[in-house]
Design an enzyme around this catalytic site. Structure first.
Site, PDB file in Angstrom:
ATOM      1  CG  ASP A   1      -3.482   8.419   8.651  1.00  0.00           C
ATOM      2  OD1 ASP A   1      -3.509   8.477   9.881  1.00  0.00           O
ATOM      3  OD2 ASP A   1      -3.697   9.417   7.946  1.00  0.00           O
TER       4      ASP A   1
ATOM      5  CG  ASP B   1      -2.217   0.799   0.949  1.00  0.00           C
ATOM      6  OD1 ASP B   1      -2.298   1.501  -0.086  1.00  0.00           O
ATOM      7  OD2 ASP B   1      -3.145   0.733   1.777  1.00  0.00           O
ATOM      8  CG  ASP B   2      -1.016   4.954  -0.846  1.00  0.00           C
ATOM      9  OD1 ASP B   2      -1.527   4.307   0.104  1.00  0.00           O
ATOM     10  OD2 ASP B   2      -1.666   5.785  -1.497  1.00  0.00           O
TER      11      ASP B   2
HETATM   12  O1  LIG Z   1      -4.283   3.575   7.831  1.00  0.00           O
HETATM   13  P1  LIG Z   1      -5.591   4.158   7.376  1.00  0.00           P
HETATM   14  O2  LIG Z   1      -6.072   5.262   8.282  1.00  0.00           O
HETATM   15  O3  LIG Z   1      -6.645   3.114   7.153  1.00  0.00           O
HETATM   16  O4  LIG Z   1      -5.328   4.910   5.997  1.00  0.00           O
HETATM   17  C1  LIG Z   1      -4.507   4.379   4.995  1.00  0.00           C
HETATM   18  C2  LIG Z   1      -5.282   4.180   3.711  1.00  0.00           C
HETATM   19  O5  LIG Z   1      -5.845   5.430   3.288  1.00  0.00           O
HETATM   20  C3  LIG Z   1      -5.544   5.645   1.924  1.00  0.00           C
HETATM   21  O6  LIG Z   1      -6.458   4.988   1.085  1.00  0.00           O
HETATM   22  P2  LIG Z   1      -7.929   5.548   0.816  1.00  0.00           P
HETATM   23  O7  LIG Z   1      -8.890   4.838   1.719  1.00  0.00           O
HETATM   24  O8  LIG Z   1      -7.883   7.027   0.896  1.00  0.00           O
HETATM   25  O9  LIG Z   1      -8.309   5.093  -0.644  1.00  0.00           O
HETATM   26  P3  LIG Z   1      -7.522   5.100  -2.007  1.00  0.00           P
HETATM   27  O10 LIG Z   1      -6.313   4.236  -1.802  1.00  0.00           O
HETATM   28  O11 LIG Z   1      -8.505   4.523  -2.949  1.00  0.00           O
HETATM   29  O12 LIG Z   1      -7.145   6.518  -2.306  1.00  0.00           O
HETATM   30  C4  LIG Z   1      -4.206   4.968   1.727  1.00  0.00           C
HETATM   31  O13 LIG Z   1      -4.022   4.614   0.352  1.00  0.00           O
HETATM   32  C5  LIG Z   1      -4.315   3.741   2.597  1.00  0.00           C
HETATM   33  O14 LIG Z   1      -4.882   2.651   1.893  1.00  0.00           O
HETATM   34  N1  LIG Z   2      -3.366  11.147   0.308  1.00  0.00           N
HETATM   35  C1  LIG Z   2      -3.467  10.712   1.574  1.00  0.00           C
HETATM   36  N2  LIG Z   2      -4.418   9.827   1.879  1.00  0.00           N
HETATM   37  C2  LIG Z   2      -4.458   9.413   3.174  1.00  0.00           C
HETATM   38  N3  LIG Z   2      -5.313   8.552   3.760  1.00  0.00           N
HETATM   39  C3  LIG Z   2      -4.977   8.491   5.062  1.00  0.00           C
HETATM   40  N4  LIG Z   2      -3.947   9.295   5.332  1.00  0.00           N
HETATM   41  C4  LIG Z   2      -3.604   9.886   4.168  1.00  0.00           C
HETATM   42  C5  LIG Z   2      -2.591  10.832   3.817  1.00  0.00           C
HETATM   43  O1  LIG Z   2      -1.778  11.313   4.615  1.00  0.00           O
HETATM   44  N5  LIG Z   2      -2.595  11.215   2.496  1.00  0.00           N
HETATM   45 MG   LIG Z   3      -5.648   3.283  -0.053  1.00  0.00          MG
END
Ligand SMILES: O=P(O)(O)OC[C@H]1O[C@H](OP(=O)(O)OP(=O)(O)O)[C@H](O)[C@@H]1O
Ligand SMILES: Nc1nc2[nH]cnc2c(=O)[nH]1
Ligand SMILES: [Mg+2]
Length: 175
Positions: free
Chosen positions: A113, A109-110
């Site tokens: 948080d 994952d990227d």
């Molecule tokens: O640790 P957490 O608080 O759960 O947050 C982390 C997740 O939040 C973001 O995804 P998001 O749900 O924004 O969706 P996306 O990847 O489709 O942009 C990020 O890519 C992680 O997957």
């Molecule tokens: N782009 C982005 N998405 C998130 N989702 C949870 N935390 C983050 C953050 O720091 N950046």
């Molecule tokens: Mg995500």
């Protein structure tokens, strides 16, 4: 800024912006792969959509892996975290490669948080190796390998969510 009600969004609560360029992201993904190369080999990569798709492609390319699956999770609506929903799990074929528990699978994952997304995916694949490019302190204990830690009050802006824009000179009141 998109504001749906008076509650501050996760992005607003975070306050401290951390913009990441494509170049920087690519470098950080390569650095992540150097570390993962010591841990593998892996049978397949599992990207957590959508943010995990970009690092997963780069990591898979560097590790020579061609089997890439996804766990599709919906949580943040732009920048507000709602209930987590698994929209799609891994395929039967990938599950078999991981012996049912995820052993030998690499989840990418990227970022982590709060760790809610990571926790959910770890529950699905307890023996998989979980790697992220960035980690905030709350989610960090869930991750096996990551590259850069940022403070919990940081909001990371990824290059696929942003565009170059004019910034006023400091003298004219820029932050
Ligand atoms: O640790 P957490 O608080 O759960 O947050 C982390 C997740 O939040 C973001 O995804 P998001 O749900 O924004 O969706 P996306 O990847 O489709 O942009 C990020 O890519 C992680 O997957
Ligand atoms: N782009 C982005 N998405 C998130 N989702 C949870 N935390 C983050 C953050 O720091 N950046
Ligand atoms: Mg995500």
């Amino acid at each position: 800024m998109v504001e749906r009600n008076s509650e501050p969004s996760a992005q607003e609560r975070a306050g401290r912006p951390f913009p990441v360029s494509w170049d920087q992201f690519h470098r950080d993904c390569r650095a992540l792969t150097w570390r993962l190369n010591e841990v593998g080999p892996f049978h397949a990569v599992v990207a957590i959509t959508r943010g995990g798709l970009v690092p997963a492609a780069i990591v898979a390319r560097e590790l020579g892996l061609r089997v890439i699956d996804t766990v599709c999770v919906a949580s943040y609506d732009h920048d507000k975290q709602g209930d987590l929903k698994v929209l799609k799990g891994i395929s039967e074929q990938t599950a078999k490669l991981g012996g049912g528990t995820g052993k030998g699978l690499l989840i990418v994952d990227d970022l982590v948080d709060t760790g809610k997304t990571g926790k959910l995916v770890r529950e699905l694949l307890p023996d998989a190796h979980f790697a992220t490019v960035y980690a905030k302190p709350k989610g960090r204990p869930l991750v096996d390998t990551y590259i850069t830690e940022v403070s919990q009050d940081t909001w990371i802006f990824f290059p696929w969510d942003t565009a170059l824009s004019f910034q006023p000179p400091l003298r004219d009141g820029a932050a």
